[in-house]
Scaffold this active site. Structure first.
Site: not given
Length: 235
Positions: A12, A133
């Site tokens: 990330d 998500d």
């Protein structure tokens, strides 16, 4: 079992640095003293077959902001790379395709502008991963900052008949928590779809990974690696 094919390490990126969020909160960012390409090189040396790269700035701003870091990762990692975060137009996918990125992870555009999502899938068949998500049973978009009224299965079924690669289901309430995985949500989701499914959120140990083996086609692992809970060198 070769876990180097099943585990997909996550990198990330925020402002060019390797970070992890806690349960999707940008207020709870932990920065690691590592360069993205250094991490990618290590993952390559260990023999992982795929990387999951997230442009966190891109997820908030609607277009990738860490292309230079992604380019460096591509140079040192020989396996497949999937990129998410700000993938909301055909043009962005073309830019990433030019840089040699294999798969594109998109969610917000599918929910908000399904016609654009379909055009992206048509241009890049079997290379788009639909990002599902979920927070409190509903799909969250725009870097997980906004909740929709759709359930995960409802979103998936809208696109099941398109030539997408498959799905990435992130359990946001578990993400970055090291609390363990919730296998049941993936078993439930699998009843609705036929395409491959990747799991993400809550992995705290090798035991968690093994619990998902045979349930999903791959598992994204981030914080457990960076915090030393899962020793990748032993894999």
């Amino acid at each position: 079992m070769d876990l180097r094919s099943f585990i997909i390490p996550a990198i990330d990126i925020k402002e060019g640095k390797v970070v992890r969020l806690y349960r999707g909160s940008f207020e709870s960012v932990k920065e690691y003293p590592l360069h993205p390409e250094e991490v990618a090189k290590l993952f390559n040396e260990i023999g992982f077959k795929r990387l999951h790269v997230v442009d966190l700035d891109g997820s908030l701003e609607g277009m990738p902001k860490n292309i230079e870091a992604i380019k460096k990762i591509r140079k040192v990692f020989s396996g497949q790379i999937q990129v998410g975060g700000g993938i909301r137009s055909l043009e962005v996918c073309q830019v990433l395709d030019d840089e040699g990125i294999d798969l594109f992870v998109a969610g917000t555009v599918a929910l908000r502008e399904p016609s654009i999502f379909k055009s992206i899938v048509e241009a890049f068949p079997d290379r788009i991963i639909l990002s599902v998500d979920a927070k409190r049973g509903k799909v969250a978009v725009s870097g997980w900052q906004e909740e929709s009224s759709l359930g995960p299965e409802e979103l998936a079924l809208k696109f099941e008949n398109l030539h997408i690669w498959g799905y990435l289901y992130t359990n946001i309430e578990k993400d970055g928590s090291l609390e363990g995985v919730d296998v049941d949500i993936y078993l439930k989701f699998k009843k609705f779809v036929k395409k491959p499914l990747l799991a993400s959120g809550g992995v705290s140990s090798l035991e968690d990974v093994k619990r998902l083996y045979g349930v999903v086609e791959g598992v994204i692992v981030g914080k457990a690696i960076y915090e030393g809970k899962l020793n990748i060198k032993e894999i």
